[in-house]
Design an enzyme around this catalytic site. Structure first.
Site, PDB file in Angstrom:
ATOM      1  NE  ARG A  34       7.247   3.661   0.225  1.00 16.38           N
ATOM      2  CZ  ARG A  34       6.990   3.944   0.816  1.00 16.38           C
ATOM      3  NH1 ARG A  34       7.902   4.421   2.084  1.00 16.38           N
ATOM      4  NH2 ARG A  34       5.810   4.545   0.689  1.00 16.38           N
ATOM      5  NE  ARG A  81       6.138   7.869  -0.798  1.00 16.75           N
ATOM      6  CZ  ARG A  81       5.451   7.987   1.066  1.00 16.75           C
ATOM      7  NH1 ARG A  81       5.700   8.614   1.435  1.00 16.75           N
ATOM      8  NH2 ARG A  81       3.403   6.817  -0.002  1.00 16.75           N
ATOM      9  CE1 TYR A 104       5.299  -3.989  -0.047  1.00 15.27           C
ATOM     10  CE2 TYR A 104       4.079  -2.075   0.309  1.00 15.27           C
ATOM     11  CZ  TYR A 104       4.890  -3.116  -0.177  1.00 15.27           C
ATOM     12  OH  TYR A 104       5.789  -1.612  -0.633  1.00 15.27           O
ATOM     13  CG  HIS A 147       9.896   2.719  -4.319  1.00 15.21           C
ATOM     14  ND1 HIS A 147       9.597   3.615  -4.117  1.00 15.21           N
ATOM     15  CD2 HIS A 147       8.531   1.820  -4.731  1.00 15.21           C
ATOM     16  CE1 HIS A 147       8.050   4.297  -3.390  1.00 15.21           C
ATOM     17  NE2 HIS A 147       7.572   2.803  -3.783  1.00 15.21           N
ATOM     18  CG  HIS A 150       0.708   3.089   1.767  1.00  9.57           C
ATOM     19  ND1 HIS A 150       1.166   1.910   1.450  1.00  9.57           N
ATOM     20  CD2 HIS A 150       1.578   3.762   1.075  1.00  9.57           C
ATOM     21  CE1 HIS A 150       2.394   0.609   1.165  1.00  9.57           C
ATOM     22  NE2 HIS A 150       2.640   2.554   0.320  1.00  9.57           N
ATOM     23  CE  LYS A 158       3.514   9.037  -3.532  1.00  8.74           C
ATOM     24  NZ  LYS A 158       3.225   8.429  -4.445  1.00  8.74           N
TER      25      LYS A 158
END
Length: 299
Positions: A248, A149, A280, A245, A271, A173
């Site tokens: 990514r 990110r 994806y 992004h 994730h 995150k």
């Protein structure tokens, strides 16, 4: 309880008990600010503890009428649910009014990706004769080579580079750390940047451990990286609207297209849920469909 006190307490809970990053705390706070704005529009101004399910449903309708798209509404709902969970934990309310609140139906949008050829063109368009050239090349190689990110890239530390074993440690995150493999091209570009450019920059106090710096020795902003990528896209005549992004998404898509295990991709992207990574596989299906259309004799 007044709204200001409630929001302040919520922020402290997110930061101290949930250990959320500043960006996440700010995002949640903005969501509750919107609810506060809605409460102020009512003839009998609603307080945090007096809002009920009907009020919250009316708030979602109000947000939609302001032009807020379903994905933004869903994000705000996530913030509201977290807020009332905090209120319940602190015994500021007896029941959670958001418990039965339904999220709007969202049609998941597949992210834009770049082809491997486009990525090569963007990197080749970097003017390495300029002082920032080696740094910008290292940035793009790292974004694409590790699927970071943009916030993870701007916060990347020298002490978290393990280039000899081809790994970097990333803070994602919720301040969660993960080890991510990094490819040979990215390693080469980072080493050139550090050894040829970064060593000559007068570094600001407190920024000594940050990898990517501006000419004044401070960490780069996300906006600076965004603008750099847009300029390169314009240079090569790329028609897509791209951002950090996009690299990514391209990293993940190319891995899945190449047959990578979805769990491994999930781990590399950081994730929390595999369902986030599963987007994806949809991209992969589009790739397979186009391959059949192009090469199958019956197509």
């Amino acid at each position: 309880m007044d709204w200001r006190s409630a929001i302040k307490g919520f922020q402290a809970y997110l930061k101290l008990e949930k250990s959320l990053a500043d960006n996440s705390v700010e995002a949640y706070s903005r969501d509750i600010e919107k609810l506060y704005q809605f409460a102020e529009t009512k003839p009998f101004k609603l307080k945090p503890e007096t809002i009920n399910l009907t009020d919250l449903r009316e708030f979602i309708t109000w947000a939609a009428e302001l032009g807020m798209i379903p994905s933004s509404q869903a994000r705000i709902l996530s913030g509201i649910k977290a807020f009332y969970k905090y209120m319940l934990m602190e015994d500021l309310i007896k029941s959670d009014p958001s418990e039965l609140l339904e999220s709007p139906k969202i049609r998941r949008k597949l992210p834009d990706t770049l082809s491997y050829q486009d990525i090569n063109k963007l990197i080749a368009a970097i003017d390495l004769s300029k002082p920032e050239g080696p740094r910008n090349k290292a940035i793009l190689e790292t974004l694409y080579g590790s699927g970071l990110r943009v916030s993870e890239l701007t916060e990347l530390k020298l002490s978290n580079l393990y280039l000899d074993i081809e790994f970097i440690k990333v803070t994602g995150k919720g301040n969660k750390e993960r080890l991510v493999p990094i490819g040979a091209e990215a390693i080469k570009a980072i080493k050139i940047y550090i050894e040829s450019l970064r060593v000559h920059i007068p570094i600001k106090k407190g920024e000594d451990d940050i990898v990517f710096l501006n000419r004044r020795g401070a960490r780069l902003s996300r906006q600076m990286i965004f603008l750099m990528i847009q300029d390169l896209a314009q240079t090569i005549g790329l028609k897509k609207t791209i951002s950090p992004h996009t690299f990514r998404h391209s990293f993940a898509t190319h891995l899945v297209e190449g047959g990578a295990d979805l769990r491994a991709v999930q781990e590399m992207l950081g994730h929390e849920s595999i369902t986030t990574t599963e987007i994806y596989t949809h991209l992969d299906r589009e790739y397979l469909k186009s391959t059949i259309s192009q090469f199958h004799p019956r197509s």
